[in-house]
Design a protein around this motif. Sequence first.
Motif, short mmCIF file in Angstrom:
data_model
loop_
_atom_site.label_atom_id
_atom_site.label_comp_id
_atom_site.label_asym_id
_atom_site.label_seq_id
_atom_site.Cartn_x
_atom_site.Cartn_y
_atom_site.Cartn_z
N LEU A 74 -18.42 -80.83 -19.01
CA LEU A 74 -19.04 -81.28 -17.69
C LEU A 74 -19.07 -82.89 -18.08
O LEU A 74 -19.65 -83.79 -17.28
N SER A 75 -18.51 -83.29 -19.12
CA SER A 75 -18.36 -84.78 -19.65
C SER A 75 -17.11 -85.21 -19.04
O SER A 75 -16.26 -84.66 -18.27
N GLY A 76 -17.27 -86.63 -18.97
CA GLY A 76 -15.96 -87.51 -18.42
C GLY A 76 -16.24 -88.22 -17.09
O GLY A 76 -17.46 -88.44 -16.74
N PRO A 77 -15.31 -88.68 -16.57
CA PRO A 77 -15.48 -89.69 -15.39
C PRO A 77 -15.79 -88.82 -13.99
O PRO A 77 -15.47 -87.66 -13.86
N GLY A 78 -16.49 -89.50 -13.04
CA GLY A 78 -16.66 -88.95 -11.65
C GLY A 78 -18.08 -88.49 -11.67
O GLY A 78 -18.61 -88.32 -12.63
N GLY A 79 -18.41 -87.93 -10.52
CA GLY A 79 -19.76 -87.13 -10.23
C GLY A 79 -19.72 -86.04 -10.90
O GLY A 79 -18.92 -85.23 -11.25
N LEU A 80 -20.79 -85.45 -10.80
CA LEU A 80 -21.27 -83.92 -11.25
C LEU A 80 -20.12 -82.89 -10.77
O LEU A 80 -19.54 -82.05 -11.42
N ARG A 81 -19.96 -83.05 -9.48
CA ARG A 81 -19.29 -81.97 -8.86
C ARG A 81 -17.66 -82.28 -8.93
O ARG A 81 -17.11 -81.28 -9.39
N GLN A 82 -17.14 -83.35 -9.44
CA GLN A 82 -15.99 -83.46 -9.64
C GLN A 82 -15.66 -83.00 -11.11
O GLN A 82 -14.72 -82.44 -11.31
N SER B 167 -13.44 -78.97 -14.73
CA SER B 167 -13.57 -78.25 -15.76
C SER B 167 -13.18 -76.71 -15.37
O SER B 167 -12.37 -76.01 -16.24
N LEU B 168 -13.27 -76.25 -14.31
CA LEU B 168 -13.06 -74.60 -13.79
C LEU B 168 -11.61 -74.95 -13.73
O LEU B 168 -11.00 -73.81 -14.17
N ARG B 169 -11.04 -75.75 -13.11
CA ARG B 169 -9.38 -75.91 -13.12
C ARG B 169 -8.91 -75.80 -14.14
O ARG B 169 -7.67 -75.02 -14.22
N GLU B 170 -9.22 -76.73 -15.25
CA GLU B 170 -8.48 -76.50 -16.23
C GLU B 170 -8.66 -75.02 -17.36
O GLU B 170 -7.79 -74.73 -17.80
#
Length: 445
Positions: free
Chosen positions: A13-21, A26-29
């Motif tokens: 869940l790291s990376g840019p954007g908000g938590l939902r994004q 992460s799920l998409r990947e």
Amino acid sequence: MESWANLDFHLDLSGPGGLRQRLTASLREAVRSARLPAGTRLPASRSLAADLGIARNTVAEAYAELVAEGWLTARQGSGTVVAQRVAPPQPVTRAAAGPAVRYDLQVSTPDVTEFPRTEWIRSTRRALTAAPSEAFGPGDPQGRIELRTALAEYLARARGVRADPERIVVCSGFGGAVQMFNRLLRPPVVVEEYGLGFHRAFWKATVPLAVDDHGANTEQLPDDLRTCVLTPAHQFPLGGPLHPRRRAAAVEWARRVGGLVLEDDYDGEFRYDRQPVGAVQGLDPEHVVYLGTSSKALSPALRIAWMVLPDRFVDPVLALKTDREQHISMLDQLTLADFLESGAYDSHVRRMRLKYQRRRDQLVEAVSPYVSVSGIAAGMHAVLETPYEEEVVRAARERGIEVSPLSWFRHEKSDDDRSGVVVSFGAPAFPRALRPFVEALAACH
């Protein structure tokens, strides 16, 4: 349908954007990379939110977005599922540079397709049932007493080794055993002029010892050196057993110079046209180290080998092993102990001995119109004596068959120039490869 509902699964869940994004990405990947295969049922939004420590609405919104994009499907009563139409990426392959190897007849492993799975499972169950609780704690660097006891009995009975459990050290493969002695013994080490490459590679410096039909010429062992490595039961790769006079000469040399013989019992259990040759270690346990392994009789995947040591070497070896080598799987050790004690090991060796003998006979009959064959009284390979070593290897490779030129096994300081090809009739591919190999051999003669 596979379910992810009760399994642990890593989501970054790291990376840019908000938590939902970040959750959506992460799920998409995970779906795109097939870490979550098509048809996998995801946990309920409440369960995943609890696992991740985030709000349930955040998970529900991420699921909804991925459903809209077609990565997931959601149906009443079925939960959220990875969509079937999402295909995992296909691996990128490179074109082979030359003929593909379909049949590997190089000297390496036994026919692993014959591993005695049913009997091994029975031994595993018995071993687990009988194992004391302390067996599941930190391992003994010397090896489980159950296995050392079973090995002492078997080696004395089948190989003429003079052993007791306190002199046996279990280690992770033959290479691990040799590496310990590389640190204990002073180079250079005498090795057979034809032999296994790692016999030479493990030592800092080696000196070749001449080999003929009677095995290594131990009467030529130099008095200024202290260690030699021999394959006396079945010289590798030329095949002859060490002559009784030379067996005695090796022991006499070790006594005279205060030296040590490392006896590699490479494939001594598989003999066909002669009585079994006992271990040289039986002549003098204080000057010979017996080295054995489960790799040839069972499978190299077990990674279990053993040393029967002179008394003075037990403590120094264990001191090195404690610091340098990982302990062998307790379960594998206990299983092998039961496998030996139950007689399953003997039965498997006898069965494979007959199978390998039939294959050897097929090979000899097929190639005898073209070449002479040697080294076949024991073991799982044969030496085909031919002046066209390179040509045969090349012709076999053109037909997708890999065999070993005899020169591969020759010491770089050896003056011997014999020519031949080493073929494994123990290899799983042998039955299918025999005909095309004979065609390659015939084309060169």
